[in-house]
Write an enzyme that holds these catalytic residues in place. Structure first.
Site, PDB file in Angstrom:
ATOM      1  N   VAL A 143      22.908  39.472   5.353  1.00 59.75           N
ATOM      2  CA  VAL A 143      22.715  40.406   4.232  1.00 59.75           C
ATOM      3  C   VAL A 143      23.790  40.259   3.154  1.00 59.75           C
ATOM      4  O   VAL A 143      23.596  40.707   2.024  1.00 59.75           O
ATOM      5  CB  VAL A 143      22.637  41.887   4.708  1.00 59.75           C
ATOM      6  CG1 VAL A 143      21.424  42.117   5.587  1.00 59.75           C
ATOM      7  CG2 VAL A 143      23.928  42.325   5.386  1.00 59.75           C
TER       8      VAL A 143
ATOM      9  N   ASN B 235      20.836  48.769   7.844  1.00 59.27           N
ATOM     10  CA  ASN B 235      21.572  49.088   9.071  1.00 59.27           C
ATOM     11  C   ASN B 235      22.657  48.067   9.417  1.00 59.27           C
ATOM     12  O   ASN B 235      23.647  48.423  10.058  1.00 59.27           O
ATOM     13  CB  ASN B 235      20.563  49.184  10.228  1.00 59.27           C
ATOM     14  CG  ASN B 235      21.237  49.163  11.577  1.00 59.27           C
ATOM     15  OD1 ASN B 235      21.785  50.168  12.021  1.00 59.27           O
ATOM     16  ND2 ASN B 235      21.237  47.996  12.240  1.00 59.27           N
TER      17      ASN B 235
ATOM     18  N   SER C 184      28.297  56.285   8.307  1.00 60.13           N
ATOM     19  CA  SER C 184      29.070  56.647   9.502  1.00 60.13           C
ATOM     20  C   SER C 184      29.834  57.924   9.182  1.00 60.13           C
ATOM     21  O   SER C 184      30.133  58.191   8.000  1.00 60.13           O
ATOM     22  CB  SER C 184      30.077  55.532   9.830  1.00 60.13           C
ATOM     23  OG  SER C 184      31.047  55.997  10.758  1.00 60.13           O
TER      24      SER C 184
ATOM     25  N   TYR D  71      36.121  49.576   6.454  1.00 60.00           N
ATOM     26  CA  TYR D  71      34.871  50.167   6.963  1.00 60.00           C
ATOM     27  C   TYR D  71      34.613  51.522   6.295  1.00 60.00           C
ATOM     28  O   TYR D  71      33.492  51.822   5.876  1.00 60.00           O
ATOM     29  CB  TYR D  71      35.006  50.303   8.481  1.00 60.00           C
ATOM     30  CG  TYR D  71      33.770  50.741   9.212  1.00 60.00           C
ATOM     31  CD1 TYR D  71      32.761  49.826   9.527  1.00 60.00           C
ATOM     32  CD2 TYR D  71      33.612  52.063   9.633  1.00 60.00           C
ATOM     33  CE1 TYR D  71      31.625  50.228  10.223  1.00 60.00           C
ATOM     34  CE2 TYR D  71      32.492  52.470  10.332  1.00 60.00           C
ATOM     35  CZ  TYR D  71      31.501  51.549  10.629  1.00 60.00           C
ATOM     36  OH  TYR D  71      30.374  51.951  11.336  1.00 60.00           O
ATOM     37  N   ALA D  72      35.656  52.337   6.176  1.00 57.85           N
ATOM     38  CA  ALA D  72      35.497  53.663   5.561  1.00 57.85           C
ATOM     39  C   ALA D  72      35.081  53.523   4.097  1.00 57.85           C
ATOM     40  O   ALA D  72      34.223  54.274   3.609  1.00 57.85           O
ATOM     41  CB  ALA D  72      36.802  54.459   5.664  1.00 57.85           C
ATOM     42  N   ALA D  73      35.685  52.556   3.394  1.00 58.02           N
ATOM     43  CA  ALA D  73      35.335  52.333   1.984  1.00 58.02           C
ATOM     44  C   ALA D  73      33.864  51.943   1.866  1.00 58.02           C
ATOM     45  O   ALA D  73      33.130  52.467   1.014  1.00 58.02           O
ATOM     46  CB  ALA D  73      36.221  51.241   1.394  1.00 58.02           C
TER      47      ALA D  73
ATOM     48  N   LYS E 288      31.414  52.475   4.063  1.00 57.87           N
ATOM     49  CA  LYS E 288      30.497  53.521   4.535  1.00 57.87           C
ATOM     50  C   LYS E 288      30.441  54.705   3.563  1.00 57.87           C
ATOM     51  O   LYS E 288      29.407  55.365   3.448  1.00 57.87           O
ATOM     52  CB  LYS E 288      30.891  53.977   5.946  1.00 57.87           C
ATOM     53  CG  LYS E 288      30.665  52.899   7.016  1.00 57.87           C
ATOM     54  CD  LYS E 288      29.218  52.460   7.063  1.00 57.87           C
ATOM     55  CE  LYS E 288      28.921  51.491   8.183  1.00 57.87           C
ATOM     56  NZ  LYS E 288      27.525  51.014   8.143  1.00 57.87           N
TER      57      LYS E 288
ATOM     58  N   ILE F 218      28.118  56.050  18.991  1.00 55.45           N
ATOM     59  CA  ILE F 218      26.833  55.681  19.576  1.00 55.45           C
ATOM     60  C   ILE F 218      27.055  54.492  20.503  1.00 55.45           C
ATOM     61  O   ILE F 218      27.773  53.534  20.143  1.00 55.45           O
ATOM     62  CB  ILE F 218      25.811  55.316  18.467  1.00 55.45           C
ATOM     63  CG1 ILE F 218      25.764  56.402  17.380  1.00 55.45           C
ATOM     64  CG2 ILE F 218      24.430  55.088  19.073  1.00 55.45           C
ATOM     65  CD1 ILE F 218      25.373  57.797  17.837  1.00 55.45           C
TER      66      ILE F 218
END
Ligand code: NAP
Length: 248
Positions: A65, A91, A143, A156-158, A160, A189
């Site tokens: 992607v 996803n 998330s 990852y936080a940026a 998401k 999860i």
């Protein structure tokens, strides 16, 4: 009549984990499913399994992607095969964790390229079709980290947080054309993405969850199926947390 009978749904990162559960749930509800994942054999195996289990038409395709060229080619293949798209589930995602002082540019670029730009690439590839149809539902998998941040997850936080921003922007841009965009924020999860986490760390995290357990991929899939379906016909620009109450 099943809730997603004959709808066409594209799920990225659908060979395993949450994406696989979403693809299964959509097929179970009658949708024709395009399974996108990194490796052709994994995507094809999942597509075949869905076809056998649920008797729906499926298409498996290798797509990174992060590559707009690969995404555009795969989108053309979906449209050539099915002639339309009703649901897009962004996803696919990875982690490459480090505290800020140790995070490399390569870690930043890799996570942003897949988790943030990948969501733009996929939605951009289908937006003209959604607009021509004047219908569609886009679900970005974010998330809880995208809302609250997390130790060691600057990149990852940026990304998401960014996919929540994109969903809200698309909700405003595309809503008048009957195209809805929403974000789902999973908590912990049980999937392979948590594979590298030490057991004591996982146990500590689970203890923070009011429900005292991790979520299952199927529990995210149920929320995504709701947002894709007409049951959510007036749900647009929402951020749905599915975390067992982790953040309250
Ligand atoms: P997972 O088990 O690692 O599955 C991710 C899938 O995406 C894999 O099949 C992977 O392929 C594929 N993928 C990776 N990079 C890709 C790329 N560039 N292009 C296309 N596909 C790619 O992860 P998961 O736990 O199911 O997570 C799914 C989504 O939920 C992610 O966006 C994740 O950030 C989010 N999420 C997960 C949790 C959690 O606790 N599990 C919590 C919050 C949010 P390979 O197997 O070949 O690498």
């Amino acid at each position: 009549m099943k809730r997603m009978q004959d709808r066409v749904v594209v799920v990225t990162g659908a060979a395993r984990g949450i994406g696989a559960a979403i693809a299964r749930r959509c097929a179970e509800e009658g949708a024709r499913v395009a399974v996108w994942d990194l490796r052709q054999e994994d995507a094809e195996a999942m597509a075949k399994a869905l076809q056998l289990s649920y008797g729906v038409e499926t298409h498996g395709c290798a797509v990174d992607v992060a590559s707009s060229a690969a995404v555009n080619a795969a989108a053309q293949a979906v449209l050539a095969r099915f002639g339309r798209i009703d649901g897009l589930v962004n996803n696919a995602g990875i982690v490459a964790d480090a505290q800020l002082k140790k995070m490399t540019e390569e870690q930043w670029d890799r996570v942003i390229g897949i988790n943030l730009k990948g969501v733009y690439n996929c939605t951009r590839a289908f937006v003209d079709t959604f607009l021509a149809q004047q219908s569609g539902s886009i679900v970005n998998i974010s998330s809880v980290v995208g809302v609250y941040g997390n130790f060691g997850q600057t990149n990852y936080a940026a990304a998401k947080a960014g996919v929540i921003g994109m969903a809200k922007s698309w909700a405003k841009e595309l809503g008048r054309k009957n195209i809805r965009a929403n974000a789902v924020c999973p908590g912990f999860i049980e999937t392979p993405i948590l594979g590298d986490m030490p057991k004591e760390v996982l146990d500590g995290l689970v203890n923070e969850v009011p429900m005292k357990r991790m979520g299952q991929p199927e529990e995210i899939a149920a929320s995504v199926a709701f947002l894709l379906s007409d049951d959510a016909s007036y749900v647009n620009g929402a951020v749905l947390e599915v975390s067992g109450g982790l953040t309250i």
